[in-house]
Scaffold this motif. Structure first.
Motif, PDB file in Angstrom:
ATOM      1  N   VAL A 190      38.461  51.951  62.624  1.00 14.65           N
ATOM      2  CA  VAL A 190      39.190  53.167  62.263  1.00 14.65           C
ATOM      3  C   VAL A 190      39.233  54.124  63.448  1.00 14.65           C
ATOM      4  O   VAL A 190      40.279  54.699  63.772  1.00 14.65           O
ATOM      5  CB  VAL A 190      38.549  53.849  61.032  1.00 14.65           C
ATOM      6  CG1 VAL A 190      39.094  55.254  60.847  1.00 14.65           C
ATOM      7  CG2 VAL A 190      38.783  53.008  59.778  1.00 14.65           C
ATOM      8  N   LEU A 214      43.178  53.817  56.018  1.00 11.47           N
ATOM      9  CA  LEU A 214      41.981  54.656  56.105  1.00 11.47           C
ATOM     10  C   LEU A 214      42.127  55.667  57.246  1.00 11.47           C
ATOM     11  O   LEU A 214      41.783  56.842  57.110  1.00 11.47           O
ATOM     12  CB  LEU A 214      40.730  53.813  56.321  1.00 11.47           C
ATOM     13  CG  LEU A 214      40.350  52.800  55.239  1.00 11.47           C
ATOM     14  CD1 LEU A 214      38.954  52.252  55.493  1.00 11.47           C
ATOM     15  CD2 LEU A 214      40.404  53.427  53.854  1.00 11.47           C
ATOM     16  N   LYS A 257      44.247  58.630  56.334  1.00  4.87           N
ATOM     17  CA  LYS A 257      43.568  59.653  55.530  1.00  4.87           C
ATOM     18  C   LYS A 257      42.815  60.627  56.414  1.00  4.87           C
ATOM     19  O   LYS A 257      42.799  61.833  56.172  1.00  4.87           O
ATOM     20  CB  LYS A 257      42.557  59.003  54.569  1.00  4.87           C
ATOM     21  CG  LYS A 257      43.179  58.216  53.436  1.00  4.87           C
ATOM     22  CD  LYS A 257      42.113  57.820  52.415  1.00  4.87           C
ATOM     23  CE  LYS A 257      42.613  56.707  51.510  1.00  4.87           C
ATOM     24  NZ  LYS A 257      41.588  56.265  50.534  1.00  4.87           N
ATOM     25  N   ILE A 258      42.193  60.082  57.445  1.00  2.09           N
ATOM     26  CA  ILE A 258      41.434  60.940  58.349  1.00  2.09           C
ATOM     27  C   ILE A 258      42.362  61.821  59.153  1.00  2.09           C
ATOM     28  O   ILE A 258      42.154  63.026  59.270  1.00  2.09           O
ATOM     29  CB  ILE A 258      40.547  60.087  59.280  1.00  2.09           C
ATOM     30  CG1 ILE A 258      39.453  59.420  58.448  1.00  2.09           C
ATOM     31  CG2 ILE A 258      39.954  60.941  60.381  1.00  2.09           C
ATOM     32  CD1 ILE A 258      38.568  58.487  59.222  1.00  2.09           C
ATOM     33  N   ASN A 309      42.261  64.293  55.055  1.00  7.72           N
ATOM     34  CA  ASN A 309      41.793  64.027  53.699  1.00  7.72           C
ATOM     35  C   ASN A 309      40.483  63.239  53.642  1.00  7.72           C
ATOM     36  O   ASN A 309      40.008  62.907  52.559  1.00  7.72           O
ATOM     37  CB  ASN A 309      42.863  63.274  52.922  1.00  7.72           C
ATOM     38  CG  ASN A 309      44.106  64.128  52.734  1.00  7.72           C
ATOM     39  OD1 ASN A 309      43.999  65.339  52.525  1.00  7.72           O
ATOM     40  ND2 ASN A 309      45.263  63.514  52.823  1.00  7.72           N
ATOM     41  N   ALA A 310      39.937  62.929  54.810  1.00  8.96           N
ATOM     42  CA  ALA A 310      38.659  62.210  54.844  1.00  8.96           C
ATOM     43  C   ALA A 310      38.050  62.392  56.228  1.00  8.96           C
ATOM     44  O   ALA A 310      38.713  62.878  57.155  1.00  8.96           O
ATOM     45  CB  ALA A 310      38.874  60.728  54.545  1.00  8.96           C
ATOM     46  N   VAL A 311      36.770  62.003  56.340  1.00 10.06           N
ATOM     47  CA  VAL A 311      36.088  62.139  57.618  1.00 10.06           C
ATOM     48  C   VAL A 311      35.451  60.813  58.017  1.00 10.06           C
ATOM     49  O   VAL A 311      35.198  59.958  57.178  1.00 10.06           O
ATOM     50  CB  VAL A 311      34.998  63.229  57.572  1.00 10.06           C
ATOM     51  CG1 VAL A 311      35.596  64.564  57.179  1.00 10.06           C
ATOM     52  CG2 VAL A 311      33.891  62.837  56.611  1.00 10.06           C
ATOM     53  N   LEU A 312      35.163  60.685  59.321  1.00  8.94           N
ATOM     54  CA  LEU A 312      34.600  59.444  59.839  1.00  8.94           C
ATOM     55  C   LEU A 312      33.100  59.563  60.091  1.00  8.94           C
ATOM     56  O   LEU A 312      32.374  58.592  60.055  1.00  8.94           O
ATOM     57  CB  LEU A 312      35.317  59.057  61.138  1.00  8.94           C
ATOM     58  CG  LEU A 312      34.962  57.727  61.784  1.00  8.94           C
ATOM     59  CD1 LEU A 312      35.127  56.591  60.802  1.00  8.94           C
ATOM     60  CD2 LEU A 312      35.838  57.502  63.006  1.00  8.94           C
ATOM     61  N   ASN A 313      32.642  60.776  60.348  1.00  7.83           N
ATOM     62  CA  ASN A 313      31.201  60.985  60.529  1.00  7.83           C
ATOM     63  C   ASN A 313      30.878  62.426  60.150  1.00  7.83           C
ATOM     64  O   ASN A 313      31.739  63.147  59.647  1.00  7.83           O
ATOM     65  CB  ASN A 313      30.784  60.679  61.970  1.00  7.83           C
ATOM     66  CG  ASN A 313      31.453  61.602  62.966  1.00  7.83           C
ATOM     67  OD1 ASN A 313      31.853  62.712  62.623  1.00  7.83           O
ATOM     68  ND2 ASN A 313      31.582  61.146  64.190  1.00  7.83           N
ATOM     69  N   ARG A 314      29.654  62.837  60.412  1.00  7.29           N
ATOM     70  CA  ARG A 314      29.255  64.161  59.921  1.00  7.29           C
ATOM     71  C   ARG A 314      29.946  65.328  60.626  1.00  7.29           C
ATOM     72  O   ARG A 314      29.853  66.455  60.180  1.00  7.29           O
ATOM     73  CB  ARG A 314      27.731  64.316  59.974  1.00  7.29           C
ATOM     74  CG  ARG A 314      27.122  64.302  61.346  1.00  7.29           C
ATOM     75  CD  ARG A 314      25.692  64.863  61.324  1.00  7.29           C
ATOM     76  NE  ARG A 314      24.934  64.444  62.473  1.00  7.29           N
ATOM     77  CZ  ARG A 314      24.190  63.356  62.523  1.00  7.29           C
ATOM     78  NH1 ARG A 314      24.087  62.588  61.477  1.00  7.29           N
ATOM     79  NH2 ARG A 314      23.542  63.027  63.631  1.00  7.29           N
TER      80      ARG A 314
END
Lengths: 145, 145
Positions: free
Chosen positions: A14, A130, A133-134, A138-143
């Motif tokens: 991703v 995926l 979305k990031i 709308n989403a995240v890959l890490n903190r």
DNA sequence: TGATAAAAGGACCCGTAAGTCCTTATATAA
DNA sequence: TTATATAAGGACTTACGGGTCCTTTTATCA
């Protein structure tokens, strides 16, 4: 649950997709940093992915990893398949060698429904979907997001 | 997927329940044979189960394993809990340390639905309910039925 | 063409789940 | 009360996923 190496693989792919969209070709160090995985282990995983032609790589100065045409519509299932095989989509949840609808274990029905649901998810979702979305926030890959 | 030891545990408990209904108290050898697991390893697992009070045991001649009052309504979740913990019901399917609805990984929704579905199954099914299916001829415990 | 920056690859190490073996504790029956 | 059958328990081994390290190959740049 998915094997750790599979999770690393999906996250790495991703990230590579996102960087590719920025016309970049990340190297092992950058990828490992981003997905929070050990560098050497990430290298092994990326090697596996390229060996199976899920990903392209360029050696030498300025090299790195990038998807080639057709590769980025890779499904999550495809990644699972090369990283850990697909026994989790076939095996009986009860551990029986010979469990089938004619000879069901006591969890056959319920477990089958759940497993098939998971199969549908990983078959329909792709590295591309995926990543989107990031990119869309709308989403995240890490903190760090 | 469930750990092998968890699968052995569930199968063993179901078999014990069935034998208990026949007023029998099976020993390690009989149990291991029936669930097709190594004897010594089965002993270890049964030991874990009794130590956690999911099961009763009687030492010495004529001894063996049997449920005491209230123990046989044990849920499958309870077995999973003592055998391998319940991290599989909490952890992010993507492997992210900090994944939650406010900061979701790209699989958060879909994976959550599946995981919760599995949780519901193992919470509602019990050793008793699984054993009943077998006794009623609606399921099998091993390849011999 | 030589120095350098990258991936590829092989050999190895580590931790944990799976599994074994031997001894000890405990109950029953003769 | 002694022999025996059983579970309990501890120490060990094995297999494997996860992870490291070092060398080799390959490309680029000066």
């Amino acid at each position: 649950m998915l094997a750790k190496s599979t999770q690393y693989a999906i996250r790495a792919l991703v990230f590579i997709q996102l960087r590719n969209w920025e016309k970049q070709r990340p190297g092992v160090e950058e990828i490992a940093r981003e997905i929070e995985a050990p560098v050497a282990y990430s290298a092994k995983i990326l090697q596996t992915l390229t060996r199976h032609r899920l990903l392209g790589s360029v050696k030498g100065r300025g090299g790195g990893f990038a998807f080639e045409e057709m590769q980025s519509e890779l499904s999550i299932y495809g990644v699972i398949h090369v990283m850990e095989g697909d026994s989790c989509f076939h095996n009986c949840g009860f551990g029986l060698k010979s469990c089938n609808s004619a000879n069901p274990c006591p969890l056959h029905e319920e477990y089958g429904v759940m497993r098939d649901g998971f199969f549908d998810i990983v078959k329909s979702e792709t590295i591309h979907s995926l990543s989107k979305k990031i990119q869309d926030g709308n989403a995240v890959l890490n903190r760090f997001g």
